[in-house]
Enzyme design. Structure first.
Site, PDB file in Angstrom:
ATOM      1  N   ARG A   1      10.197  13.952   2.420  1.00 22.79           N
ATOM      2  CA  ARG A   1      10.363  15.322   2.887  1.00 22.79           C
ATOM      3  C   ARG A   1      10.178  15.361   4.392  1.00 22.79           C
ATOM      4  O   ARG A   1      10.873  16.059   5.110  1.00 22.79           O
ATOM      5  CB  ARG A   1       9.337  16.249   2.224  1.00 22.79           C
ATOM      6  N   GLY A   2       9.228  14.583   4.881  1.00 24.13           N
ATOM      7  CA  GLY A   2       8.917  14.559   6.305  1.00 24.13           C
ATOM      8  C   GLY A   2       7.719  15.419   6.617  1.00 24.13           C
ATOM      9  O   GLY A   2       7.365  16.324   5.860  1.00 24.13           O
TER      10      GLY A   2
ATOM     11  N   GLU B   1       6.111  -2.108   9.127  1.00 25.19           N
ATOM     12  CA  GLU B   1       6.665  -0.804   9.501  1.00 25.19           C
ATOM     13  C   GLU B   1       6.591  -0.623  11.015  1.00 25.19           C
ATOM     14  O   GLU B   1       5.587  -0.934  11.647  1.00 25.19           O
ATOM     15  CB  GLU B   1       5.890   0.327   8.823  1.00 25.19           C
ATOM     16  N   TYR B   2       7.686  -0.104  11.598  1.00 24.28           N
ATOM     17  CA  TYR B   2       7.767   0.135  13.032  1.00 24.28           C
ATOM     18  C   TYR B   2       8.234   1.575  13.278  1.00 24.28           C
ATOM     19  O   TYR B   2       8.839   2.191  12.408  1.00 24.28           O
ATOM     20  CB  TYR B   2       8.771  -0.809  13.695  1.00 24.28           C
ATOM     21  N   PHE B   3       7.942   2.085  14.480  1.00 28.89           N
ATOM     22  CA  PHE B   3       8.483   3.387  14.859  1.00 28.89           C
ATOM     23  C   PHE B   3       9.345   3.224  16.102  1.00 28.89           C
ATOM     24  O   PHE B   3       9.151   2.288  16.889  1.00 28.89           O
ATOM     25  CB  PHE B   3       7.370   4.420  15.090  1.00 28.89           C
TER      26      PHE B   3
ATOM     27  N   GLN C   1       0.644   6.142   0.899  1.00 26.98           N
ATOM     28  CA  GLN C   1       0.035   6.584   2.153  1.00 26.98           C
ATOM     29  C   GLN C   1      -1.042   5.572   2.523  1.00 26.98           C
ATOM     30  O   GLN C   1      -1.582   4.874   1.662  1.00 26.98           O
ATOM     31  CB  GLN C   1      -0.586   7.970   1.938  1.00 26.98           C
TER      32      GLN C   1
ATOM     33  N   THR D   1      10.681   4.157  11.003  1.00 26.72           N
ATOM     34  CA  THR D   1      10.422   5.563  10.731  1.00 26.72           C
ATOM     35  C   THR D   1      11.478   6.451  11.379  1.00 26.72           C
ATOM     36  O   THR D   1      12.254   6.032  12.234  1.00 26.72           O
ATOM     37  CB  THR D   1       9.026   5.975  11.225  1.00 26.72           C
TER      38      THR D   1
ATOM     39  N   LYS E   1       9.749   5.442  22.669  1.00 24.45           N
ATOM     40  CA  LYS E   1      10.318   6.584  23.359  1.00 24.45           C
ATOM     41  C   LYS E   1      11.235   6.200  24.509  1.00 24.45           C
ATOM     42  O   LYS E   1      12.025   7.020  24.966  1.00 24.45           O
ATOM     43  CB  LYS E   1       9.189   7.480  23.890  1.00 24.45           C
TER      44      LYS E   1
END
Length: 598
Positions: A110-111, A20-22, A183, A51, A25
């Site tokens: 949902r976030g 998983e990566y985000f 989670q 994400t 910025k």
């Protein structure tokens, strides 16, 4: 290809893993993440996920990352999708673009809503919970998408009823979800018991546990607190003695994640694992090597050497039809072999929050969901009361520095121990009207094992320049800028909510304000101040100020006061570059106190 089809196509009892990566910025961070993705693609994950920031704040970047990962690097991609504070059209466009790009996997969430009650709004009456997204996707796209949903082994952070959480999870599956990603957790028993309960109520889809390697002590405590994750006492006891040794914490994080995966695999028949990378690579690679899911560095080197020897032998025995040797060819090293580890694997090994290197793929929010007030409104109001004057606001900031309240909107954890060295000065700054939100004292060659200032591996020395960041009125900023113009050791960036900007930096170059020297390593610079990082933070800083405003009713004195400050005051980041003699830094503020009181 659908994730569930890939799982079903695996050999019996064959383990698999995903990353998983985000979205970083900055453009530089994104570019470097693509290099990292290329290297990590050689670890052969079953899929990768990206994400989606709060309110769809990263929609364009998330879609771009999915398309690049799948189209350029051949990685099966799963796009996160949330419905919190997002217009229905944005969701529809994102799904359409994903389908057009051949992306078949969606994680429907949902976030994480901002904690201020006014900010929690669904994107549309049709979308309030994750199940609404699942139903919508199924209704509009049929079976094109493979849909994943989130599960919470220790209960949803916003719920006190774990049994009801299970019922909601079953409803999401019945509505069309194909797999579940849990989670993050550190208590193995919690996950095992929760999975059993899932199966008992009839959930039959794949359940993939999320494992997050510990990358740093402070970030670990922050994430587990935000997500309300249970951390077993033995883990806390193991971390306490090494919390200041970043290298030791990373090594422990690798060992712990390896142990969790190994235990689940060997004793509980869990085959798949979702690794939350935090956009870092070395820990993930080491975990997979320790589990023997991938070959070690030495094994790869041996294989490459054998391959090259075979290649040379084949070239020697291959001759042209007339018996002559072929013409000489240039030596071309295989990109995969030379770049599998990559020299840049370690360069951002010690990320340092928002003031890390903006070129790093890990620059951004470590919890990957965007900034918002990370505290329920009732608690926030208990901490910050109802300010009706600037003096009241000053008292709130002072209370945080004095450890009388645990947080400010911009600081979710208590101040670090190093603050003791400048605490009295910060109190004085706030009393003068500089509302401080970030700071660090000057440090000149302290041992890396120092309990107050140390970080990184043992045997090194760390340095840092004095830094302070604050909100200040326009009148006081004007006087401060005049004093700064007479001091060659000071640089600053300043901005207002309306994008008005000021700086005395004449030539834009990165400025390291924290660095470390360690045996046998290049100099490590985990904290960089430059315009790109300041610009990214400025947007969030004023957004957090607005979140604070909206804790109070419209028209109330507190809301009006905070809005007036947020609309007119400057956010200033100021660095003093003489780390050997930092007294001049404080004289900049205290040398002329007359008329400076708020």
């Amino acid at each position: 290809m659908k994730i569930t089809d890939k799982i079903n196509a695996l050999e019996p009892n064959k383990p698999f893993y995903s990353f998983e990566y985000f979205p970083p910025k900055t453009d530089e961070g994104l570019s470097n993440l693509y290099d990292r993705l290329r290297r990590m693609s050689l670890l052969d994950p079953l899929f990768v996920s990206f994400t989606w920031g709060t309110g769809g704040s990263t929609v364009d970047r998330t879609l771009e990352m999915c398309v690049i990962a799948q189209g350029l690097y051949g990685l099966e991609t799963c796009m996160h999708l949330t419905c919190t504070n997002i217009a229905k059209g944005v969701l529809e466009d994102a799904l359409t673009e994903a389908k057009n790009a051949g992306i078949q996997n969606i994680l429907a969430l949902r976030g994480d809503p901002p904690r201020g009650q006014e900010y929690w709004t669904s994107s549309d009456d049709e979308f309030t919970h994750a199940i609404d997204l699942v139903r919508y996707i199924r209704k509009k796209y049929g079976e094109w998408f493979c849909i994943g949903v989130a599960g919470y082994p220790e209960g949803h952070p916003d719920s006190n009823d774990k049994e009801q959480d299970l019922i909601h999870l079953k409803e999401k599956v019945d509505a069309g979800a194909n797999f579940i990603i849990s989670q993050l957790f550190y208590n193995i028993d919690s996950f095992v018991e929760w999975e059993k309960k899932c199966r008992k109520i009839g959930i039959t889809v794949p359940i993939i546990p999320c494992v997050m390697p510990i990358q740093g002590y402070n970030s670990f405590r922050r994430i587990t607190n935000l997500c309300k994750v249970d951390v077993p006492v033995d883990i806390i006891n193991d971390l306490e003695p090494i919390q200041h040794d970043d290298q030791a914490v990373k090594e422990y994080g690798v060992s712990l994640a390896t142990s969790i995966i190994s235990e689940l695999q060997k004793h509980h028949n869990v085959l798949g694992f979702h690794l939350c990378t935090l956009n870092l690579e070395k820990s993930v690679r080491l975990i997979l090597e320790k589990l023997k899911f991938v070959k070690t560095e030495e094994e790869r080197d041996d294989l490459q050497l054998m391959s090259r020897r075979r290649s040379v032998t084949n070239e020697i025995i291959r001759r042209e039809p007339d018996g002559s040797l072929p013409a000489a060819k240039p030596v071309i090293w295989e990109e995969q072999g030379a770049d599998y580890l990559g020299r840049s694997e370690d360069w951002d090994n010690f990320p340092n929050g928002r003031w890390g290197d903006p070129r790093s793929p890990a620059f951004g929010d470590i919890d990957s969901h965007g900034r918002s007030l990370r505290v329920p409104p009732d608690l926030a109001l208990g901490y910050w009361k109802k300010p009706e004057s600037i003096i009241d606001v000053v008292q709130i900031f002072k209370s945080y520095i004095l450890c009388e309240i645990p947080m400010l909107p911009w600081s979710e954890e208590p101040l670090l121990k190093e603050t003791d060295a400048i605490r009295s000065k910060l109190i004085k700054l706030n009393e003068l009207g500089y509302l401080t939100v970030s700071s660090q004292p000057a440090v000149n060659g302290v041992k890396s094992t120092d309990p107050d200032f140390g970080w990184g591996p043992k045997g090194g020395y760390v340095y840092q320049k004095a830094l302070v960041e604050f909100f200040v009125s326009p009148e006081m900023f004007e006087r401060l800028a005049q004093r700064i113009s007479k001091n060659c050791w000071v640089t600053y960036y300043a901005a207002k909510r309306n994008d008005e900007f000021s700086t005395n930096v004449k030539e834009e170059t990165p400025s390291a304000v924290t660095w470390g020297v360690f045996p046998g390593k290049e100099i490590v610079q985990p904290t960089i101040i430059e315009k790109v990082s300041f610009d990214a933070w400025k947007v969030e800083a004023f957004a957090l100020w607005a979140d604070w405003e909206h804790l109070y009713p419209e028209g109330s004195p507190s809301r009006k006061l905070l809005k007036d400050i947020g609309d007119s005051w400057w956010l200033v980041n100021l660095v003093y570059h003489d780390y050997v003699n930092s007294e001049g830094f404080w004289e900049l503020f205290f040398g002329d106190e007359t008329g400076s009181q708020p």
